[in-house]
Write an enzyme that holds these catalytic residues in place. Structure first.
Site, PDB file in Angstrom:
ATOM      1  N   GLU A 162      38.519  44.831  45.132  1.00 18.54           N
ATOM      2  CA  GLU A 162      37.430  45.180  44.219  1.00 18.54           C
ATOM      3  C   GLU A 162      36.086  45.201  44.948  1.00 18.54           C
ATOM      4  OE1 GLU A 162      37.216  46.055  40.946  1.00 18.54           O
ATOM      5  OE2 GLU A 162      39.394  46.139  40.739  1.00 18.54           O
ATOM      6  N   SER A 210      39.094  40.431  47.913  1.00 16.07           N
ATOM      7  CA  SER A 210      39.662  41.376  46.945  1.00 16.07           C
ATOM      8  C   SER A 210      39.278  42.813  47.266  1.00 16.07           C
ATOM      9  CB  SER A 210      39.165  41.026  45.536  1.00 16.07           C
ATOM     10  OG  SER A 210      39.473  42.045  44.617  1.00 16.07           O
ATOM     11  N   TYR A 233      32.274  40.124  39.362  1.00 13.35           N
ATOM     12  CA  TYR A 233      33.396  39.537  40.107  1.00 13.35           C
ATOM     13  C   TYR A 233      33.395  40.022  41.549  1.00 13.35           C
ATOM     14  CZ  TYR A 233      38.217  39.180  41.815  1.00 13.35           C
ATOM     15  OH  TYR A 233      39.338  38.953  42.582  1.00 13.35           O
TER      16      TYR A 233
END
Length: 365
Positions: free
Chosen positions: A133, A131, A162
């Site tokens: 992120e 990801s 996460y």
């Protein structure tokens, strides 16, 4: 000709359902792994009616479950797609241990099961959904334009439980690729959306709210211009002469910038990675960034609303403890090595989502 086999962990999610569609179109035999739940979570795959598709119960956090699924279903040339995760960033702050078990440990369970079953000798290939992120607050700058971007060489600086779990899984893929010779690739996917996106993600939250609001107007026999100016001072939206109100859209930081693409485009890149002779990691993105405010502009304009200020509330409840302010990817490597580029523009993406969530209305522009 023998069908190729794919095993999709997380098949009931947005990406899982899209990759299932793609692989079935390519005549694969698809085994979808879904965690047993007391509530039905199969809406995204309910349209699939193919003899080459089957669902098996499994939980990626349970190693015995993972190894049994692979032992019973993996054949020569099987492609394994790990799309299972607790993927909501805000939820990860409230449930960090669950996020770690699903998003981090789950990937490790899969990689170790491939090694323990010696599936590498059967040319089994593995895809991990990494990801954007993971980059968090980190970015590089173009030396000529000074524009900020992230690519495969940008360092990670995760800003959520996460993202930390995704970083661990990403590094595990590298370790098992180098240490055990696995054909294991990771796609560092930037934000990818569509009508199958969960309604707790900001883009779908926006388009689904607009859909509900437009249908409320239709039931009340109203148009957007009938909204009362008094709505500006309220948590709800009112219209002159109408008894009922409609709750405003509540969002957090409207200035966060994201590189948004269409999920249907991005799963093609996943498949392309596993068709390569050599495994590798790739950034998958559009190369453009837009703020949530800009997403709102485009979405509301599609239903004939140019000023949405009185319809949206910025609520501190939806701010993250640690924010990621800016994400814009550079997918030059994917373009060069895979031949992949995003097909759907930002405006087209928003239009796809609004068209789905609003549907047909007589006054929709």
């Amino acid at each position: 000709m023998t069908c190729k086999t794919a095993i999709i962990f997380g098949v009931t999610g947005q990406d899982g359902s899209h990759i299932a569609d793609l692989l079935l179109e390519k005549k694969y035999k698809v085994i979808g792994v879904a965690r047993r739940s007391s509530t039905d979570n199969s809406q995204r795959i309910s349209h699939i009616n193919s003899p080459n598709f089957k669902i098996v119960d499994g939980d990626i956090t349970d190693y015995s479950s993972v190894i049994n699924i692979l032992a019973n279903n993996a054949k020569h040339g099987t492609e394994i797609y790990n799309l299972a995760a607790q993927s909501h960033v805000s939820v990860s702050f409230k449930q960090p241990a669950l996020t770690w078990d699903t998003t981090g440990k789950g990937c490790l369970n899969l990689l170790q099961a491939i090694v323990d079953l010696n599936l590498n000798k059967y040319n089994v290939k593995f895809y991990q959904a990494s990801s954007s992120e993971m980059f968090g607050k980190s970015y590089d700058r173009d030396p000529n334009t000074l524009a900020k971007y992230q690519d495969e060489e940008t360092k990670f600086m995760p800003q959520s439980p996460y993202a930390i779990a995704k970083c661990a899984a990403h590094e595990a893929v590298r370790l098992y690729r180098e240490g055990y010779g696995l054909h294991a690739s990771a796609g560092i996917l930037f934000n990818h959306e569509g009508p199958r996106r969960g309604s707790d993600f900001v883009t779908r939250k926006i388009t689904k709210w607009i859909g509900c609001f437009m249908h409320w107007l239709h039931r009340m026999n109203l148009k957007p211009e009938h909204i009362s100016a008094s709505s500006a001072r309220s948590d709800s939206i009112y219209a002159s002469g109408v008894q009922y109100s409609f709750p405003k859209l509540r969002l957090g930081n409207l200035e966060a910038s994201r590189d948004w693409g269409y999920a249907g485009d991005y799963v093609e890149a996943m498949w392309m990675m596993l068709q390569q002779d050599d495994p590798d990691d790739y950034v998958i993105c559009t190369g453009e960034t837009h703020t949530i405010r800009q997403f709102l502009d485009v979405a509301f304009k599609l239903v004939g609303i140019t000023n949405w200020d009185n319809f949206v509330i910025q609520d501190p409840e939806f701010y993250r403890p640690a924010e990621v302010d800016y994400l814009r990817g550079d997918s030059s490597k994917a373009k060069t090595k895979l031949g992949w580029t995003a097909k759907t523009s930002f405006e087209e993406l928003v239009n796809i989502m609004i068209s789905h969530d609003v549907g047909y209305l007589p006054f929709k522009t």
